[in-house]
Design a protein around this motif. Structure first.
Motif, PDB file in Angstrom:
ATOM      1  N   THR A 159      93.044  34.716 100.948  1.00 52.48           N
ATOM      2  CA  THR A 159      94.362  35.325 100.320  1.00 52.48           C
ATOM      3  C   THR A 159      94.898  36.022 101.142  1.00 52.48           C
ATOM      4  O   THR A 159      94.493  36.561 102.245  1.00 52.48           O
ATOM      5  CB  THR A 159      93.586  36.045  99.142  1.00 52.48           C
ATOM      6  OG1 THR A 159      93.079  37.406  99.697  1.00 52.48           O
ATOM      7  CG2 THR A 159      92.865  35.407  98.035  1.00 52.48           C
ATOM      8  N   ALA A 160      96.209  36.445 100.811  1.00 53.15           N
ATOM      9  CA  ALA A 160      97.184  37.479 101.835  1.00 53.15           C
ATOM     10  C   ALA A 160      96.623  38.667 101.795  1.00 53.15           C
ATOM     11  O   ALA A 160      96.782  39.375 102.776  1.00 53.15           O
ATOM     12  CB  ALA A 160      98.703  37.170 101.294  1.00 53.15           C
ATOM     13  N   ARG A 161      96.049  39.051 100.797  1.00 52.12           N
ATOM     14  CA  ARG A 161      95.414  40.535 100.540  1.00 52.12           C
ATOM     15  C   ARG A 161      94.335  40.715 101.685  1.00 52.12           C
ATOM     16  O   ARG A 161      94.155  41.445 102.422  1.00 52.12           O
ATOM     17  CB  ARG A 161      95.097  40.803  99.166  1.00 52.12           C
ATOM     18  CG  ARG A 161      94.381  42.227  99.008  1.00 52.12           C
ATOM     19  CD  ARG A 161      93.632  42.190  97.995  1.00 52.12           C
ATOM     20  NE  ARG A 161      92.454  41.200  97.832  1.00 52.12           N
ATOM     21  CZ  ARG A 161      91.472  40.981  96.946  1.00 52.12           C
ATOM     22  NH1 ARG A 161      91.814  41.556  95.987  1.00 52.12           N
ATOM     23  NH2 ARG A 161      90.645  40.109  97.017  1.00 52.12           N
ATOM     24  N   LEU A 196      91.687  53.182 103.394  1.00 51.48           N
ATOM     25  CA  LEU A 196      92.519  51.901 103.406  1.00 51.48           C
ATOM     26  C   LEU A 196      92.742  51.647 101.761  1.00 51.48           C
ATOM     27  O   LEU A 196      93.868  51.306 101.460  1.00 51.48           O
ATOM     28  CB  LEU A 196      91.830  50.705 104.254  1.00 51.48           C
ATOM     29  CG  LEU A 196      92.695  49.378 103.959  1.00 51.48           C
ATOM     30  CD1 LEU A 196      93.982  49.437 104.396  1.00 51.48           C
ATOM     31  CD2 LEU A 196      91.980  48.195 104.822  1.00 51.48           C
ATOM     32  N   THR A 197      91.668  51.505 100.938  1.00 53.04           N
ATOM     33  CA  THR A 197      91.973  51.406  99.547  1.00 53.04           C
ATOM     34  C   THR A 197      92.564  52.262  99.063  1.00 53.04           C
ATOM     35  O   THR A 197      92.682  52.143  97.782  1.00 53.04           O
ATOM     36  CB  THR A 197      90.340  50.824  99.199  1.00 53.04           C
ATOM     37  OG1 THR A 197      89.340  52.042  99.596  1.00 53.04           O
ATOM     38  CG2 THR A 197      89.852  49.633  99.815  1.00 53.04           C
ATOM     39  N   LEU A 215      96.613  48.142  97.666  1.00 47.68           N
ATOM     40  CA  LEU A 215      95.387  47.011  97.237  1.00 47.68           C
ATOM     41  C   LEU A 215      95.057  46.612  95.835  1.00 47.68           C
ATOM     42  O   LEU A 215      94.813  47.617  95.176  1.00 47.68           O
ATOM     43  CB  LEU A 215      94.232  46.999  98.047  1.00 47.68           C
ATOM     44  CG  LEU A 215      94.419  47.117  99.558  1.00 47.68           C
ATOM     45  CD1 LEU A 215      93.131  47.450 100.350  1.00 47.68           C
ATOM     46  CD2 LEU A 215      94.932  45.873 100.300  1.00 47.68           C
ATOM     47  N   ILE A 216      95.412  45.370  95.366  1.00 42.88           N
ATOM     48  CA  ILE A 216      95.001  45.139  93.864  1.00 42.88           C
ATOM     49  C   ILE A 216      94.177  44.126  93.828  1.00 42.88           C
ATOM     50  O   ILE A 216      93.887  43.345  94.733  1.00 42.88           O
ATOM     51  CB  ILE A 216      96.180  44.928  93.100  1.00 42.88           C
ATOM     52  CG1 ILE A 216      96.774  43.530  93.739  1.00 42.88           C
ATOM     53  CG2 ILE A 216      97.429  46.133  93.083  1.00 42.88           C
ATOM     54  CD1 ILE A 216      98.026  42.889  93.125  1.00 42.88           C
ATOM     55  N   GLN A 217      93.453  43.827  92.745  1.00 39.31           N
ATOM     56  CA  GLN A 217      92.535  42.789  92.387  1.00 39.31           C
ATOM     57  C   GLN A 217      93.396  41.784  91.866  1.00 39.31           C
ATOM     58  O   GLN A 217      94.507  41.534  91.341  1.00 39.31           O
ATOM     59  CB  GLN A 217      91.645  43.278  90.995  1.00 39.31           C
ATOM     60  CG  GLN A 217      90.612  44.464  91.394  1.00 39.31           C
ATOM     61  CD  GLN A 217      90.061  44.746  90.077  1.00 39.31           C
ATOM     62  OE1 GLN A 217      89.252  44.135  89.548  1.00 39.31           O
ATOM     63  NE2 GLN A 217      89.695  45.946  89.798  1.00 39.31           N
ATOM     64  N   GLU A 231      94.935  45.646  88.728  1.00 41.64           N
ATOM     65  CA  GLU A 231      94.531  47.115  88.931  1.00 41.64           C
ATOM     66  C   GLU A 231      94.165  47.276  90.302  1.00 41.64           C
ATOM     67  O   GLU A 231      93.830  46.275  91.210  1.00 41.64           O
ATOM     68  CB  GLU A 231      93.201  47.297  88.000  1.00 41.64           C
ATOM     69  CG  GLU A 231      93.550  47.157  86.392  1.00 41.64           C
ATOM     70  CD  GLU A 231      94.878  48.127  86.064  1.00 41.64           C
ATOM     71  OE1 GLU A 231      94.496  49.202  86.493  1.00 41.64           O
ATOM     72  OE2 GLU A 231      95.730  47.650  85.469  1.00 41.64           O
ATOM     73  N   PRO A 232      93.985  48.370  90.611  1.00 38.90           N
ATOM     74  CA  PRO A 232      93.418  48.728  92.111  1.00 38.90           C
ATOM     75  C   PRO A 232      92.188  48.167  92.633  1.00 38.90           C
ATOM     76  O   PRO A 232      91.313  48.250  91.752  1.00 38.90           O
ATOM     77  CB  PRO A 232      93.618  50.337  92.044  1.00 38.90           C
ATOM     78  CG  PRO A 232      94.587  50.819  90.814  1.00 38.90           C
ATOM     79  CD  PRO A 232      94.418  49.608  89.814  1.00 38.90           C
TER      80      PRO A 232
END
Length: 387
Positions: free
Chosen positions: A186-188, A206-207, A292-294, A302-303
């Motif tokens: 994934t890009a994330r 970071l998060t 950053l998200i789920q 959500e975060p």
């Protein structure tokens, strides 16, 4: 007995200790309350609940516990004590405490018993035994205002002898960065690997990033760094529970974030950011403002939490068949070691990695590589061998 997490109205979390019937342990709560809003409260709560469970098994209370009992507990959880301590307390699959955990446990126990013995007016003998001092070292004098006048420093008789030494921090396996980038899909996740690899960011920082913390252009309005950079700001009420370890002051000025920990970012980080923002973030973002998200599950959008990021790195390391367990702090160790190798200047590595001191960087990362050409040549010269 267990640790109870309390979610505050502003989104922050507090920690206390409950008995099996749900009642609050007054002594533990009184000790933990002044740490409210800091990461120390969580650390001390989980360290303290382990000791209180042991104390219940031993039939002890604050009024009856002795210095000998506290040394027995430290021995039961992994410290080397010159005395019989009875049955080990941390049985498999739990492991004995390491050096750092023993330091935390010793500090927690000393603070807990000094606080409660003084506050309740009990066990003067234990309070006197814990209130010991030592001669100041040169480092103590340098750190103190008017240090040349110092004649004594507080000491902890429960602490292991000597501070924990981290002479060989765990680095990433060779070739880990490209292998991890290939293993994530994934890009994330690619952005997370890239950002951890190119900076010394901690996973909590970071998060915990918000979009307003990112100044990914030249000469940003904050005026604190001409190059593209980001600000790591400690926020107690992040919905995913992420928090920065270091807490320098920060504030928004005319809508622009200033202060906090500042990290310069690379062109590859900016590229991975825009790839993520224009694809996955634009599709699932819920308007909470965090970076950053789920991307899957019932809480999509959500975060994303720090534990989830650690799990992603662990699974990616397995798919890439890398040896050992990939941990976020290994990226921080790796880039600090690489910067020191290139610059040979602990101050540069200290500033680039936002470390506490250049002396610590030199002590931990300044040793030579055992397989470097210089090290090999020196040994061969001593041994009288030729290449």
């Amino acid at each position: 007995m267990r640790v109870q997490v309390l979610v505050r109205s502003g989104g922050g979390r507090s920690y206390t200790i409950l008995w099996p019937d749900g009642s609050v342990d007054g002594e533990a709560d009184s000790y933990l309350r002044p740490f409210d809003g800091s990461g120390s409260q969580k650390t001390y709560a989980y360290s303290l609940v382990d000791h209180l469970r042991w104390r219940v098994r031993e039939g002890l209370t604050t009024e009856t516990v002795t210095m000998l009992d506290l040394h027995r507990y430290m021995g039961a959880v992994g410290a080397q004590v010159p005395m019989p301590y009875g049955q080990p307390w941390r049985m498999p699959p739990k492991k004995p405490y390491g050096a750092s955990a023993l330091q935390v446990a010793a500090a927690c126990l000393k603070g807990f018993y000094l606080h409660n013995c003084a506050g309740n007016g009990v066990n003067d003998e234990l309070r006197a035994a814990l209130s010991v001092g030592r001669l100041p070292t040169k480092a103590d004098r340098r750190r103190s205002f008017l240090g040349h006048l110092k004649t004594s420093m507080p000491a902890n008789p429960l602490a292991p002898s000597g501070p924990p030494r981290r002479r060989h921090p765990k680095m990433l396996p060779d070739g880990a960065k490209p292998e991890l980038l290939e293993a994530v899909d994934t890009a994330r996740d690619k952005m997370v690997v890239r950002w951890l690899s190119d900076t010394s960011l901690r996973i909590g920082g970071l998060t915990g990033l918000h979009l307003v913390d990112l100044h990914l252009r030249e000469n940003a309005d904050c005026g604190e760094c001409k190059s593209p950079h980001l600000h790591v700001c400690h926020r107690w009420g992040n919905p995913n529970g992420a928090a920065a370890k270091i807490k320098p002051a920060w504030k928004p000025v005319d809508g622009v974030i200033t202060g906090g920990e500042i990290y310069r970012v690379s062109p590859a980080m900016i590229s991975s950011y825009f790839t993520y923002m224009t694809t996955e973030y634009a599709q699932y973002a819920a308007g909470h403002g965090m970076l950053l998200i789920q991307l899957a599950g019932p809480n999509r959008g959500e975060p994303w939490s720090a534990d989830a990021a650690r799990g992603m790195l662990r699974r990616a390391g397995r798919r890439a068949e890398l040896p050992g367990r990939i941990k976020p702090q290994a990226f921080r160790h790796q880039i600090t070691n690489d910067i020191l190798d290139v610059s040979n200047d602990p101050m540069v590595a200290k500033v680039a990695g936002n470390w506490a001191s250049a002396q610590m960087v030199d002590e931990v990362y300044g040793h030579p590589d055992l397989h470097s050409p210089q090290f090999t040549a020196a040994l061969q010269a001593i041994w009288g061998e030729k290449e």
